[in-house]
Design a protein around this motif. Structure first.
Motif, short mmCIF file in Angstrom:
data_model
loop_
_atom_site.label_atom_id
_atom_site.label_comp_id
_atom_site.label_asym_id
_atom_site.label_seq_id
_atom_site.Cartn_x
_atom_site.Cartn_y
_atom_site.Cartn_z
N ASP A 75 35.48 42.49 44.90
CA ASP A 75 35.86 41.88 46.18
C ASP A 75 37.36 41.59 46.24
O ASP A 75 37.95 41.59 47.32
CB ASP A 75 35.10 40.55 46.37
CG ASP A 75 33.66 40.74 46.83
OD1 ASP A 75 33.29 41.89 47.15
OD2 ASP A 75 32.92 39.75 46.87
N TYR A 76 37.95 41.32 45.08
CA TYR A 76 39.37 40.95 45.02
C TYR A 76 40.23 42.09 44.48
O TYR A 76 41.39 41.88 44.11
CB TYR A 76 39.54 39.68 44.18
CG TYR A 76 39.00 38.46 44.89
CD1 TYR A 76 39.81 37.68 45.71
CD2 TYR A 76 37.65 38.12 44.78
CE1 TYR A 76 39.31 36.58 46.37
CE2 TYR A 76 37.13 37.01 45.43
CZ TYR A 76 37.96 36.25 46.23
OH TYR A 76 37.45 35.16 46.90
N LYS A 78 39.94 43.70 41.69
CA LYS A 78 40.21 43.56 40.27
C LYS A 78 39.16 44.31 39.45
O LYS A 78 38.04 44.54 39.91
CB LYS A 78 40.17 42.08 39.86
CG LYS A 78 41.10 41.18 40.64
CD LYS A 78 42.51 41.23 40.10
CE LYS A 78 43.38 40.17 40.75
NZ LYS A 78 44.74 40.15 40.20
N ASN A 112 35.92 34.58 37.87
CA ASN A 112 37.08 33.77 38.22
C ASN A 112 38.03 33.64 37.04
O ASN A 112 39.26 33.75 37.18
CB ASN A 112 36.61 32.39 38.69
CG ASN A 112 37.74 31.55 39.24
OD1 ASN A 112 38.57 32.02 40.01
ND2 ASN A 112 37.77 30.28 38.84
N LEU A 117 41.28 34.53 39.32
CA LEU A 117 41.18 34.52 40.78
C LEU A 117 41.56 33.18 41.40
O LEU A 117 41.85 33.11 42.60
CB LEU A 117 39.76 34.90 41.21
CG LEU A 117 39.25 36.26 40.73
CD1 LEU A 117 37.80 36.47 41.19
CD2 LEU A 117 40.14 37.38 41.25
N LEU A 119 39.70 30.64 42.23
CA LEU A 119 38.79 30.33 43.33
C LEU A 119 38.59 28.83 43.47
O LEU A 119 38.44 28.11 42.48
CB LEU A 119 37.43 31.00 43.11
CG LEU A 119 37.40 32.52 43.02
CD1 LEU A 119 35.99 33.00 42.71
CD2 LEU A 119 37.90 33.14 44.33
N LYS A 123 35.09 28.37 47.86
CA LYS A 123 34.98 29.84 47.81
C LYS A 123 33.88 30.27 46.85
O LYS A 123 33.13 31.22 47.13
CB LYS A 123 36.33 30.44 47.39
CG LYS A 123 36.36 31.96 47.51
CD LYS A 123 36.08 32.41 48.95
CE LYS A 123 35.97 33.91 49.05
NZ LYS A 123 35.57 34.35 50.40
#
Length: 311
Positions: A75-76, A78, A112, A117, A119, A123
């Motif tokens: 999603d990010y 990565k 995370n 991340l 977060l 989130k």
């Protein structure tokens, strides 16, 4: 470029009971049963179960927790570095005590950390709700304590209360009840009048919990209109557990999540007595006296440990 040393973490996530009667898909309570992961960066993905009940799951990157890690990272944009995951759990599987929600939260916490991340809790909750489909169990596992939540077109809203002077004695049948079966008995819809009544009952249930009116909590649990009238027919032992629990100190009884576990709510000073009575009355079932976990999931950086199976 100097290669960085492999990182290690310890992740602890509490299990949960949800719905609490009339709070369908919105109320949750974190419990002191835990999913624990020791994670070490490695050359490949390996999952090593430390609890025998977990041996039924894959031991490679197809494991559910690893799939969560990879999807969150994706999603990010990565790519998470592979890890060896040593997993133990005393959360009963497929018994309505939040084992899948705890796994979702563990995967998000690991993603995370691995991908840095940063977060927020909000989130993490939004991600967990996406995977689980409702925020009650994942909210309790993330935040701890008693959570009141809802999902809406803009996401998820949640409030948490760290602790209540309550224990939960769980009567856990040996046979599982599939969530799909438990969901299939629910009505397709409620009339406007039924919806108003069900929502009002849930409102009073929350107020009773927050003001310590335990008698009212029990009454509102019994008056649920969302799911218990439909699901209790799948559990022939429900009426008997409710009767015995009420006789020996429980102020309220409710299905834990989608079942089959029955959660008996009791003031702390009476919980040992209630657990003993339920054990005697239902010797074929597992009776566990649980407390509220005031804290949700945690992750700490660990010094790497050398384990024989990872050499």
């Amino acid at each position: 470029m100097k290669r960085r040393d492999p990182r290690s973490w310890k992740i602890i996530v509490p299990g949960s009971t949800a719905n609490l009667g009339a709070g369908f898909d919105s109320l949750g309570l974190a419990l002191n049963v835990f999913l624990t992961l020791e994670v070490h960066e490695a050359e490949d993905w390996q999952v090593i179960p430390l609890s025998s009940a977990l041996e039924v799951f894959p031991v490679d990157e197809t494991h559910f927790i690893v799939e969560i890690v990879k999807e969150v990272a994706d999603d990010y944009g990565k790519k998470p570095s592979p890890c060896h995951l040593y997993i133990s759990s005393d959360i009963p599987l497929t018994r309505g005590l939040g084992s899948s929600a705890a796994a979702v939260v563990a995967g998000i916490e690991l993603a995370n950390a691995l991908c840095e991340l940063n977060l927020t809790q909000e989130k993490k909750l939004a991600l967990a709700n996406r995977f689980e489909g409702h925020p009650d169990n994942v909210g309790a596992s993330l935040y701890g304590g008693f959570v009141v939540s809802c999902q809406h077109e803009k996401g998820v809203s949640l409030l948490s209360v760290p602790d209540l002077p309550v224990d939960v004695v769980c009567v856990i049948p040996k046979a599982e009840l599939k969530t799909s079966d438990s969901r299939n008995v629910l009505p397709e819809s409620l009339s406007f009048e039924e919806s108003v009544e069900a929502g009002a009952i849930s409102n009073v249930l929350v107020a009773a919990f927050l003001t310590g009116d335990w008698e009212m909590v029990g009454k509102m649990m019994k008056r649920d209109r969302y799911h218990q009238p439909h699901r209790r027919k799948l559990l022939p032992h429900y009426d008997a557990v409710e009767e015995v629990a009420g006789r020996f100190g429980a102020f309220g009884v409710a299905l834990s999540g989608a079942g089959p576990t029955i959660a008996c709510f009791v003031e702390r000073e009476a919980s040992e007595w209630l657990a003993r009575q339920l054990e005697q009355s239902f010797p074929s079932m597992n009776v566990r006296k649980l407390s509220i976990s005031p804290s949700g999931s945690s992750i700490t950086i660990e010094q790497p440990k050398v384990r024989p199976s990872s050499l």
